[in-house]
Design a protein around this motif. Structure first.
Motif, short mmCIF file in Angstrom:
data_model
loop_
_atom_site.label_atom_id
_atom_site.label_comp_id
_atom_site.label_asym_id
_atom_site.label_seq_id
_atom_site.Cartn_x
_atom_site.Cartn_y
_atom_site.Cartn_z
N ALA A 95 35.95 8.04 20.34
CA ALA A 95 36.76 8.96 21.15
C ALA A 95 35.98 9.47 22.36
O ALA A 95 36.56 9.77 23.40
CB ALA A 95 37.22 10.14 20.29
N LYS A 96 34.66 9.55 22.21
CA LYS A 96 33.82 10.02 23.32
C LYS A 96 33.14 8.88 24.05
O LYS A 96 32.36 9.12 24.97
CB LYS A 96 32.75 10.98 22.78
CG LYS A 96 33.29 12.27 22.19
CD LYS A 96 32.15 13.18 21.73
CE LYS A 96 32.70 14.48 21.17
NZ LYS A 96 31.59 15.38 20.71
N ASN A 97 33.44 7.64 23.62
CA ASN A 97 32.79 6.47 24.21
C ASN A 97 31.27 6.62 24.23
O ASN A 97 30.61 6.29 25.23
CB ASN A 97 33.30 6.22 25.64
CG ASN A 97 34.65 5.54 25.65
OD1 ASN A 97 35.10 5.01 24.65
ND2 ASN A 97 35.31 5.58 26.79
N THR A 98 30.73 7.11 23.15
CA THR A 98 29.30 7.39 23.08
C THR A 98 28.70 6.76 21.84
O THR A 98 29.29 6.80 20.76
CB THR A 98 29.06 8.91 23.08
OG1 THR A 98 29.59 9.47 24.29
CG2 THR A 98 27.57 9.23 23.01
N VAL A 99 27.53 6.20 22.04
CA VAL A 99 26.75 5.63 20.95
C VAL A 99 25.45 6.44 20.84
O VAL A 99 24.90 6.87 21.86
CB VAL A 99 26.42 4.15 21.22
CG1 VAL A 99 25.51 3.59 20.14
CG2 VAL A 99 27.70 3.34 21.30
N TYR A 100 25.00 6.62 19.62
CA TYR A 100 23.81 7.43 19.38
C TYR A 100 22.74 6.60 18.68
O TYR A 100 23.04 5.67 17.93
CB TYR A 100 24.17 8.63 18.49
CG TYR A 100 25.31 9.46 19.01
CD1 TYR A 100 26.62 9.24 18.58
CD2 TYR A 100 25.10 10.44 19.97
CE1 TYR A 100 27.68 9.98 19.06
CE2 TYR A 100 26.16 11.20 20.46
CZ TYR A 100 27.44 10.97 20.01
OH TYR A 100 28.50 11.70 20.49
N LEU A 101 21.50 6.97 18.92
CA LEU A 101 20.39 6.40 18.17
C LEU A 101 19.53 7.56 17.70
O LEU A 101 18.80 8.17 18.48
CB LEU A 101 19.56 5.43 19.03
CG LEU A 101 18.43 4.74 18.29
CD1 LEU A 101 19.00 3.78 17.22
CD2 LEU A 101 17.53 3.96 19.25
N GLN A 102 19.70 7.89 16.43
CA GLN A 102 18.90 8.94 15.82
C GLN A 102 17.58 8.33 15.36
O GLN A 102 17.58 7.39 14.56
CB GLN A 102 19.64 9.55 14.62
CG GLN A 102 18.82 10.54 13.80
CD GLN A 102 18.54 11.82 14.54
OE1 GLN A 102 19.42 12.38 15.18
NE2 GLN A 102 17.30 12.31 14.48
N MET A 103 16.49 8.86 15.87
CA MET A 103 15.17 8.31 15.57
C MET A 103 14.34 9.36 14.85
O MET A 103 14.05 10.42 15.41
CB MET A 103 14.47 7.88 16.87
CG MET A 103 15.30 6.91 17.70
SD MET A 103 14.42 6.32 19.17
CE MET A 103 14.28 7.85 20.09
N ASN A 104 13.98 9.06 13.62
CA ASN A 104 13.19 9.97 12.80
C ASN A 104 11.83 9.36 12.50
O ASN A 104 11.64 8.14 12.60
CB ASN A 104 13.92 10.27 11.48
CG ASN A 104 15.23 10.99 11.70
OD1 ASN A 104 15.38 11.80 12.60
ND2 ASN A 104 16.21 10.69 10.84
N ASN A 105 10.90 10.21 12.10
CA ASN A 105 9.55 9.75 11.74
C ASN A 105 9.00 8.81 12.81
O ASN A 105 8.53 7.70 12.52
CB ASN A 105 9.58 9.05 10.38
CG ASN A 105 8.19 8.78 9.84
OD1 ASN A 105 7.23 9.44 10.24
ND2 ASN A 105 8.09 7.82 8.94
N LEU A 106 9.06 9.27 14.04
CA LEU A 106 8.63 8.43 15.16
C LEU A 106 7.14 8.14 15.08
O LEU A 106 6.33 8.98 14.64
CB LEU A 106 8.98 9.10 16.48
CG LEU A 106 10.46 8.97 16.87
CD1 LEU A 106 10.84 10.03 17.89
CD2 LEU A 106 10.75 7.58 17.40
#
Length: 122
Positions: free
Chosen positions: A74-85
């Motif tokens: 709906a927001k035309n958005t993709v996310y990349l959650q990056m943990n323990n970098l």
């Protein structure tokens, strides 16, 4: 024409987290996946993750279990959650819209954003 804009990069210490956003404008076909690539300094481009329009995801072994990609259609958005970098995650991260046959780290294949820098210090 599809325009992609990444945001959310920054500098963090090892073990920290960041979330990258990729907002798309324009019409994206159903057979197009959203792909996260990264370009580490002095190294070749690496495939990080992909997400299809129906939500199927793929992760490179180097990030599996630490990174999560998701999308809000709906927001035309993709996310990349990056943990323990980790310091080896330091790179310029790109969002791309590519069909599976175009999945090469070359900007003439698909549509690409300009990238957002992620720097992880030890």
């Amino acid at each position: 024409q599809v325009v992609l804009v990444e945001s959310g990069g920054g500098s963090v210490q090892a073990g920290g987290s960041l979330t990258l956003n990729c907002t798309a404008s324009g019409v994206i076909d159903d057979d197009v996946d959203m792909v996260w690539w990264r370009q580490p300094p002095g190294n070749e481009c690496e495939l990080v993750s992909t997400i299809s329009r129906n939500g199927y995801t793929y992760y490179d072994a180097s990030v599996k279990g630490r990174f999560t990609t998701s999308q809000d259609n709906a927001k035309n958005t993709v996310y990349l959650q990056m943990n323990n970098l980790k310091p080896e995650d330091t790179a310029l991260y790109y969002c791309a819209a590519q069909t599976p046959s175009d999945r090469l780290c070359m900007k003439r294949f698909g549509f690409w954003g300009r990238g957002t820098q992620v720097t992880v210090s030890s």
